[in-house]
Scaffold this motif. Structure first.
Motif, PDB file in Angstrom:
ATOM      1  N   ALA A   1     -30.509 -12.037  30.058  1.00  0.00           N
ATOM      2  CA  ALA A   1     -29.163 -12.093  30.641  1.00  0.00           C
ATOM      3  C   ALA A   1     -28.261 -13.035  29.862  1.00  0.00           C
ATOM      4  CB  ALA A   1     -29.247 -12.529  32.102  1.00  0.00           C
ATOM      5  N   ASN A   2     -28.805 -14.151  29.410  1.00  0.00           N
ATOM      6  CA  ASN A   2     -28.006 -15.060  28.588  1.00  0.00           C
ATOM      7  C   ASN A   2     -27.481 -14.345  27.346  1.00  0.00           C
ATOM      8  OD1 ASN A   2     -28.027 -17.471  30.069  1.00  0.00           O
ATOM      9  ND2 ASN A   2     -30.001 -18.089  29.255  1.00  0.00           N
ATOM     10  N   ARG A   3     -28.318 -13.501  26.755  1.00  0.00           N
ATOM     11  CA  ARG A   3     -27.887 -12.792  25.550  1.00  0.00           C
ATOM     12  C   ARG A   3     -26.871 -11.707  25.869  1.00  0.00           C
ATOM     13  NH1 ARG A   3     -33.472 -13.220  24.630  1.00  0.00           N
ATOM     14  NH2 ARG A   3     -33.793 -11.065  25.301  1.00  0.00           N
ATOM     15  N   THR A   4     -27.205 -10.845  26.844  1.00  0.00           N
ATOM     16  CA  THR A   4     -26.358  -9.681  27.093  1.00  0.00           C
ATOM     17  C   THR A   4     -25.085 -10.025  27.856  1.00  0.00           C
ATOM     18  OG1 THR A   4     -27.602  -9.156  29.104  1.00  0.00           O
ATOM     19  CG2 THR A   4     -28.326  -8.131  27.062  1.00  0.00           C
ATOM     20  N   LEU A   5     -25.174 -10.973  28.772  1.00  0.00           N
ATOM     21  CA  LEU A   5     -24.016 -11.313  29.582  1.00  0.00           C
ATOM     22  C   LEU A   5     -23.072 -12.269  28.866  1.00  0.00           C
ATOM     23  CD1 LEU A   5     -22.774 -11.050  32.503  1.00  0.00           C
ATOM     24  CD2 LEU A   5     -23.905 -13.215  33.008  1.00  0.00           C
ATOM     25  N   VAL A   6     -23.631 -13.281  28.230  1.00  0.00           N
ATOM     26  CA  VAL A   6     -22.816 -14.360  27.664  1.00  0.00           C
ATOM     27  C   VAL A   6     -22.679 -14.248  26.150  1.00  0.00           C
ATOM     28  CG1 VAL A   6     -22.537 -16.863  27.475  1.00  0.00           C
ATOM     29  CG2 VAL A   6     -23.553 -15.882  29.546  1.00  0.00           C
ATOM     30  N   GLN A   7     -23.797 -14.291  25.454  1.00  0.00           N
ATOM     31  CA  GLN A   7     -23.734 -14.453  24.005  1.00  0.00           C
ATOM     32  C   GLN A   7     -23.192 -13.229  23.277  1.00  0.00           C
ATOM     33  OE1 GLN A   7     -27.679 -15.718  22.845  1.00  0.00           O
ATOM     34  NE2 GLN A   7     -27.620 -17.513  24.170  1.00  0.00           N
ATOM     35  N   THR A   8     -23.499 -12.026  23.761  1.00  0.00           N
ATOM     36  CA  THR A   8     -23.039 -10.806  23.100  1.00  0.00           C
ATOM     37  C   THR A   8     -21.518 -10.770  22.972  1.00  0.00           C
ATOM     38  OG1 THR A   8     -24.941  -9.530  23.832  1.00  0.00           O
ATOM     39  CG2 THR A   8     -22.980  -8.287  23.270  1.00  0.00           C
ATOM     40  N   ARG A   9     -20.825 -11.292  23.971  1.00  0.00           N
ATOM     41  CA  ARG A   9     -19.352 -11.261  23.948  1.00  0.00           C
ATOM     42  C   ARG A   9     -18.740 -12.595  23.572  1.00  0.00           C
ATOM     43  NH1 ARG A   9     -14.930 -11.443  23.071  1.00  0.00           N
ATOM     44  NH2 ARG A   9     -13.098 -10.449  24.042  1.00  0.00           N
ATOM     45  N   CYS A  10     -19.382 -13.690  23.941  1.00  0.00           N
ATOM     46  CA  CYS A  10     -18.724 -14.995  23.847  1.00  0.00           C
ATOM     47  C   CYS A  10     -19.284 -15.898  22.751  1.00  0.00           C
ATOM     48  CB  CYS A  10     -18.828 -15.727  25.189  1.00  0.00           C
ATOM     49  SG  CYS A  10     -18.137 -14.802  26.569  1.00  0.00           S
ATOM     50  N   LYS A  11     -20.226 -15.396  21.979  1.00  0.00           N
ATOM     51  CA  LYS A  11     -20.818 -16.235  20.931  1.00  0.00           C
ATOM     52  C   LYS A  11     -20.816 -15.488  19.607  1.00  0.00           C
ATOM     53  CE  LYS A  11     -24.384 -19.801  20.649  1.00  0.00           C
ATOM     54  NZ  LYS A  11     -25.623 -20.339  21.247  1.00  0.00           N
ATOM     55  N   ARG A  12     -19.680 -14.895  19.290  1.00  0.00           N
ATOM     56  CA  ARG A  12     -19.520 -14.205  18.006  1.00  0.00           C
ATOM     57  C   ARG A  12     -19.183 -15.220  16.913  1.00  0.00           C
ATOM     58  NH1 ARG A  12     -18.242  -8.734  18.702  1.00  0.00           N
ATOM     59  NH2 ARG A  12     -19.172  -8.000  20.643  1.00  0.00           N
ATOM     60  N   SER A  13     -19.395 -14.795  15.681  1.00  0.00           N
ATOM     61  CA  SER A  13     -19.097 -15.661  14.549  1.00  0.00           C
ATOM     62  C   SER A  13     -17.629 -16.069  14.541  1.00  0.00           C
ATOM     63  CB  SER A  13     -19.435 -14.929  13.246  1.00  0.00           C
ATOM     64  OG  SER A  13     -19.107 -15.717  12.123  1.00  0.00           O
ATOM     65  N   GLY A  14     -17.382 -17.370  14.513  1.00  0.00           N
ATOM     66  CA  GLY A  14     -16.023 -17.888  14.423  1.00  0.00           C
ATOM     67  C   GLY A  14     -15.281 -17.982  15.736  1.00  0.00           C
ATOM     68  N   GLN A  15     -15.895 -17.535  16.840  1.00  0.00           N
ATOM     69  CA  GLN A  15     -15.198 -17.575  18.121  1.00  0.00           C
ATOM     70  C   GLN A  15     -15.107 -19.005  18.645  1.00  0.00           C
ATOM     71  OE1 GLN A  15     -17.162 -14.830  20.810  1.00  0.00           O
ATOM     72  NE2 GLN A  15     -15.538 -13.330  20.528  1.00  0.00           N
ATOM     73  N   ARG A  16     -13.965 -19.285  19.251  1.00  0.00           N
ATOM     74  CA  ARG A  16     -13.751 -20.568  19.915  1.00  0.00           C
ATOM     75  C   ARG A  16     -12.915 -20.282  21.164  1.00  0.00           C
ATOM     76  NH1 ARG A  16     -13.912 -25.703  17.605  1.00  0.00           N
ATOM     77  NH2 ARG A  16     -13.867 -24.735  15.544  1.00  0.00           N
ATOM     78  N   TRP A  17     -13.358 -20.770  22.304  1.00  0.00           N
ATOM     79  CA  TRP A  17     -12.756 -20.395  23.581  1.00  0.00           C
ATOM     80  C   TRP A  17     -12.099 -21.587  24.261  1.00  0.00           C
ATOM     81  CZ3 TRP A  17     -12.997 -15.363  25.443  1.00  0.00           C
ATOM     82  CH2 TRP A  17     -13.902 -14.509  24.811  1.00  0.00           C
ATOM     83  N   SER A  18     -11.063 -21.292  25.048  1.00  0.00           N
ATOM     84  CA  SER A  18     -10.625 -22.259  26.047  1.00  0.00           C
ATOM     85  C   SER A  18     -11.545 -22.110  27.245  1.00  0.00           C
ATOM     86  CB  SER A  18      -9.173 -21.996  26.470  1.00  0.00           C
ATOM     87  OG  SER A  18      -9.084 -20.773  27.200  1.00  0.00           O
ATOM     88  N   GLU A  19     -11.666 -23.145  28.050  1.00  0.00           N
ATOM     89  CA  GLU A  19     -12.555 -23.063  29.210  1.00  0.00           C
ATOM     90  C   GLU A  19     -12.101 -21.975  30.163  1.00  0.00           C
ATOM     91  OE1 GLU A  19     -14.259 -25.973  32.774  1.00  0.00           O
ATOM     92  OE2 GLU A  19     -13.680 -26.811  30.835  1.00  0.00           O
ATOM     93  N   GLN A  20     -10.798 -21.869  30.383  1.00  0.00           N
ATOM     94  CA  GLN A  20     -10.288 -20.828  31.274  1.00  0.00           C
ATOM     95  C   GLN A  20     -10.531 -19.443  30.686  1.00  0.00           C
ATOM     96  OE1 GLN A  20      -6.152 -21.835  31.960  1.00  0.00           O
ATOM     97  NE2 GLN A  20      -6.651 -22.833  33.890  1.00  0.00           N
ATOM     98  N   GLY A  21     -10.288 -19.312  29.376  1.00  0.00           N
ATOM     99  CA  GLY A  21     -10.422 -18.002  28.744  1.00  0.00           C
ATOM    100  C   GLY A  21     -11.828 -17.443  28.828  1.00  0.00           C
ATOM    101  N   VAL A  22     -12.839 -18.274  28.568  1.00  0.00           N
ATOM    102  CA  VAL A  22     -14.205 -17.772  28.624  1.00  0.00           C
ATOM    103  C   VAL A  22     -14.613 -17.446  30.052  1.00  0.00           C
ATOM    104  CG1 VAL A  22     -15.405 -19.996  28.845  1.00  0.00           C
ATOM    105  CG2 VAL A  22     -16.536 -18.103  27.680  1.00  0.00           C
ATOM    106  N   ASN A  23     -14.120 -18.206  31.025  1.00  0.00           N
ATOM    107  CA  ASN A  23     -14.456 -17.902  32.416  1.00  0.00           C
ATOM    108  C   ASN A  23     -13.806 -16.605  32.882  1.00  0.00           C
ATOM    109  OD1 ASN A  23     -16.281 -19.918  33.242  1.00  0.00           O
ATOM    110  ND2 ASN A  23     -14.633 -21.411  33.405  1.00  0.00           N
ATOM    111  N   HIS A  24     -12.612 -16.315  32.397  1.00  0.00           N
ATOM    112  CA  HIS A  24     -11.964 -15.054  32.767  1.00  0.00           C
ATOM    113  C   HIS A  24     -12.765 -13.870  32.245  1.00  0.00           C
ATOM    114  CE1 HIS A  24      -7.879 -17.384  32.968  1.00  0.00           C
ATOM    115  NE2 HIS A  24      -8.676 -17.625  33.999  1.00  0.00           N
ATOM    116  N   ILE A  25     -13.213 -13.956  30.996  1.00  0.00           N
ATOM    117  CA  ILE A  25     -14.017 -12.872  30.425  1.00  0.00           C
ATOM    118  C   ILE A  25     -15.372 -12.771  31.127  1.00  0.00           C
ATOM    119  CG2 ILE A  25     -15.368 -12.267  28.369  1.00  0.00           C
ATOM    120  CD1 ILE A  25     -12.546 -11.241  28.269  1.00  0.00           C
TER     121      ILE A  25
END
Length: 294
Positions: free
Chosen positions: A248-272
């Motif tokens: 679940a960590n991989r498919t739910l979180v990392q697949t979308r939110c841990k791409r190369s070069g990605q940097r998130w705001s706290e609000q932005g990652v929670n919305h996604i």
């Protein structure tokens, strides 16, 4: 558009719309819609927005929580994620792996006090009846404290592979053989943690590194003894590993939110993450209801 933005980077949404619908969408438009939907979902997912799920008395309801790191504007921070599934939704997938066909997900980047209402809301949708509730988690103190205090009648299992990983770290540090390690792993499954603790206490070291490694493992096992009765769990036919949560960590979180070069705001990652939880939990109706209401 919300599903497109939640499933892949915003720039890919235009490719999907162009290919299937022959229309063009802007990256900024996808971004705005995903953030608006995800923001409005936040209070909804902390309530009981899931359809009730009837659970047979012969089923087992499994629940787990874990953390996964993503890069934010303020450095790497931990996303707390939860997954809940039912034993009857576990199907054989080849000779070596099983597959879970249905799950309820929850996730939040930030303090666990903001994550737990989302986890509780997803768990409360299960109408347990006489079905047992089983938590498989690692040794994180906040998770153990929460699950044992809020669900004292549940079965609480320390993920077997976390226990083995700690044992492997110790044996490698002090130079014990692979056969010794394999034997202790088998003892954990067949006889439980107490004989392993006795073996560890009999190991005498004079150098500080080995002594510290042994004492660290002893403390970890002693603190989790009540959750390491693996022979009993296996006899009941329960899962003792937490691979479902790791997946679940991989498919739910990392697949979308841990791409190369990605940097998130706290609000932005929670919305996604809100959108991904609704989508992967087959609960997209809570998003469509938001659209109707607004």
């Amino acid at each position: 558009m919300g599903i497109a933005g939640a499933s892949d980077v915003y720039s890919k949404a235009n490719d999907l719309f162009s290919h299937f619908l022959r229309i063009q969408v802007s990256i900024s438009g996808v971004f705005r819609i995903c953030n608006a939907l995800g923001r409005n979902l936040d209070p909804v997912l902390a309530e009981t927005c899931f359809e009730p799920i009837e659970v047979a008395s012969t089923d087992v309801v499994y629940a787990s929580m874990d953390g996964s790191m993503v890069q934010t504007d303020d450095g790497y921070k931990e996303v707390k994620a939860g997954r809940i599934w039912v034993s009857s939704d576990i199907t054989a997938n080849g000779n070596t792996r099983n597959r879970i066909t249905k799950s309820q997900y929850s996730a939040h980047l930030g303090h666990y006090s903001a994550f737990l209402p989302k986890f509780e809301a997803s768990l409360s949708s299960y109408q347990l009846g006489e079905a047992p509730l089983v938590f498989i988690t690692d040794g994180a103190t906040w998770i153990q404290d929460y699950t044992t205090s809020h669900y004292p009648n549940g079965t609480h299992i320390l993920d077997y592979f976390h226990a083995v990983e700690r044992l492997h770290t110790f044996s490698s540090t002090v130079g014990l053989s692979k056969s010794w390690f394999d034997e202790q792993c088998n003892v954990l499954k067949s006889d439980g943690v107490l004989p392993v603790l006795a073996t560890l206490r009999c190991l005498v070291y004079t150098d500080s590194v080995s002594l510290s490694a042994r004492n660290t493992l002893l403390t970890y096992y002693e603190n989790n003894t009540d959750r390491m009765n693996y022979p009993s769990y296996l006899k009941r036919g329960l899962c003792i590993g937490n691979g479902a949560m790791e997946a679940a960590n991989r498919t739910l979180v990392q697949t979308r939110c841990k791409r190369s070069g990605q940097r998130w705001s706290e609000q932005g990652v929670n919305h996604i993450l809100n959108l991904r939880c609704a989508w992967q939990s087959n609960n997209w109706t809570c998003v469509t209801k938001l659209l109707v209401e607004h």
